[in-house]
Scaffold this active site. Structure first.
Site, mmCIF file in Angstrom:
data_model
loop_
_atom_site.group_PDB
_atom_site.id
_atom_site.type_symbol
_atom_site.label_atom_id
_atom_site.label_comp_id
_atom_site.label_asym_id
_atom_site.label_seq_id
_atom_site.Cartn_x
_atom_site.Cartn_y
_atom_site.Cartn_z
ATOM 1 N N PRO A 181 0.790 -1.230 0.000
ATOM 2 C CA PRO A 181 0.000 0.000 0.000
ATOM 3 C C PRO A 181 0.827 1.288 0.000
ATOM 4 C CG PRO A 181 -0.116 -1.092 2.130
ATOM 5 C CD PRO A 181 0.549 -2.054 1.190
ATOM 6 N N ASN A 182 0.300 2.256 -0.711
ATOM 7 C CA ASN A 182 0.850 3.619 -0.806
ATOM 8 C C ASN A 182 2.108 3.719 -1.662
ATOM 9 O OD1 ASN A 182 -1.142 4.853 0.933
ATOM 10 N ND2 ASN A 182 -0.131 3.780 2.615
ATOM 11 N N ARG A 225 5.260 10.966 -2.524
ATOM 12 C CA ARG A 225 4.990 10.604 -1.133
ATOM 13 C C ARG A 225 6.239 10.789 -0.268
ATOM 14 N NH1 ARG A 225 4.788 4.402 1.154
ATOM 15 N NH2 ARG A 225 4.160 4.953 3.266
ATOM 16 N N TYR A 237 11.308 8.578 1.059
ATOM 17 C CA TYR A 237 11.227 7.541 0.020
ATOM 18 C C TYR A 237 11.857 7.938 -1.317
ATOM 19 C CZ TYR A 237 7.997 5.489 3.358
ATOM 20 O OH TYR A 237 7.452 4.955 4.499
ATOM 21 N N ASN A 272 7.900 -5.711 -1.293
ATOM 22 C CA ASN A 272 7.915 -4.613 -0.332
ATOM 23 C C ASN A 272 6.490 -4.562 0.218
ATOM 24 O OD1 ASN A 272 7.893 -2.323 1.170
ATOM 25 N ND2 ASN A 272 8.881 -1.019 -0.370
ATOM 26 N N ALA A 310 3.292 -0.946 4.629
ATOM 27 C CA ALA A 310 2.764 -0.971 6.002
ATOM 28 C C ALA A 310 2.316 -2.368 6.425
ATOM 29 C CB ALA A 310 1.607 0.018 6.132
ATOM 30 N N GLU A 349 12.556 -9.636 1.172
ATOM 31 C CA GLU A 349 11.775 -8.494 1.664
ATOM 32 C C GLU A 349 12.582 -7.227 1.409
ATOM 33 O OE1 GLU A 349 11.030 -8.821 5.883
ATOM 34 O OE2 GLU A 349 10.597 -6.681 6.074
ATOM 35 N N HIS A 392 12.769 -2.803 1.444
ATOM 36 C CA HIS A 392 12.224 -1.521 1.877
ATOM 37 C C HIS A 392 13.096 -0.416 1.302
ATOM 38 C CE1 HIS A 392 9.571 -3.499 4.679
ATOM 39 N NE2 HIS A 392 10.599 -4.243 5.053
ATOM 40 N N LEU A 393 12.454 0.644 0.873
ATOM 41 C CA LEU A 393 13.199 1.813 0.378
ATOM 42 C C LEU A 393 13.919 2.504 1.528
ATOM 43 C CD1 LEU A 393 10.125 2.747 -1.643
ATOM 44 C CD2 LEU A 393 12.331 2.693 -2.775
ATOM 45 N N SER A 394 13.189 2.703 2.614
ATOM 46 C CA SER A 394 13.771 3.399 3.766
ATOM 47 C C SER A 394 14.424 2.383 4.701
ATOM 48 C CB SER A 394 12.675 4.168 4.510
ATOM 49 O OG SER A 394 11.741 3.266 5.079
ATOM 50 N N ARG A 400 13.830 4.204 12.004
ATOM 51 C CA ARG A 400 12.596 4.996 12.064
ATOM 52 C C ARG A 400 11.818 4.673 13.360
ATOM 53 N NH1 ARG A 400 9.602 4.586 6.493
ATOM 54 N NH2 ARG A 400 8.540 6.392 7.417
ATOM 55 N N ARG A 436 8.185 0.125 13.195
ATOM 56 C CA ARG A 436 8.679 -0.330 11.884
ATOM 57 C C ARG A 436 9.788 -1.377 12.003
ATOM 58 N NH1 ARG A 436 6.063 3.162 8.256
ATOM 59 N NH2 ARG A 436 5.735 5.194 9.211
HETATM 60 C C1 DQA Z 1 8.397 0.842 3.558
HETATM 61 C C2 DQA Z 1 8.565 1.018 5.057
HETATM 62 C C3 DQA Z 1 7.251 0.775 5.770
HETATM 63 O O1 DQA Z 1 7.413 0.939 7.186
HETATM 64 C C4 DQA Z 1 6.203 1.768 5.309
HETATM 65 O O2 DQA Z 1 4.960 1.500 5.911
HETATM 66 C C5 DQA Z 1 6.089 1.832 3.826
HETATM 67 C C6 DQA Z 1 7.286 1.706 2.988
HETATM 68 C C7 DQA Z 1 9.681 1.194 2.771
HETATM 69 O O3 DQA Z 1 9.772 0.810 1.607
HETATM 70 O O4 DQA Z 1 10.563 1.880 3.300
HETATM 71 O O5 DQA Z 1 5.010 2.076 3.291
HETATM 72 O O6 DQA Z 1 8.112 -0.539 3.294
#
Ligand code: DQA
Length: 147
Positions: free
Chosen positions: A10-11, A18, A23, A75, A78, A99, A101-103, A108, A112
């Protein structure tokens, strides 16, 4: 021929605009294009799927069981921190996955740092921006599935 599935949670459709400080400014379609080109150069197929819906992601993972997918890069966004259902789907299909993640989720908020996926994943790549996905694709291209 190798078939790689890239799943975005999501997102992530909003990448580019965003929270760019977190990100980056690269859009999801730019990321997908780069990944498809990387895979194409190695003669592999790479399919990308993004959804804001947990049930659509579950259906896509279940579909991977029978559609020839050999490797998944996910990825979960959330859903990383909430979705036992998506974890169970990945365990059920038993397709190796990374798995991403960008961040850097460890730098954080405390919530997370918890992931429902990391212990099932071959590995986790977090904090390298779009390169997190690219490194995962490079690994997938070289990964030999067990017979
Ligand atoms: C994320 C990190 C997650 O905590 C967050 O909810 C995201 C993006 C990342 O790619 O850094 O939506 O997965």
């Amino acid at each position: 021929m190798k078939n790689i599935l890239v799943l975005h949670g999501p997102n992530l459709n909003l990448l580019g605009s965003r929270e760019p400080d977190v990100y980056g400014r690269v859009t999801l379609s730019e990321i997908n294009d780069r990944l498809m080109s990387l895979a194409g150069k190695s003669g592999a197929n790479l399919f990308c799927f993004q959804s804001n819906s947990e049930s659509e992601l579950l259906e896509r993972v279940q579909q991977a069981r029978t559609d020839g997918t050999q490797f998944i890069i996910i990825n979960p966004a959330a859903f990383t921190h909430t979705s036992i259902a998506l974890r169970d789907a990945l365990a059920a299909v038993a397709i190796p996955f990374i798995e991403v993640h960008l961040s850097n989720v460890f730098a954080r908020e405390a919530f997370r740092k918890e992931s429902f996926f990391s212990d099932l994943a071959i590995g986790v790549i977090s904090g390298l921006g779009a390169a997190s996905y690219e490194l995962a694709v490079q690994f997938a291209l070289n990964h030999k599935n067990q017979a």
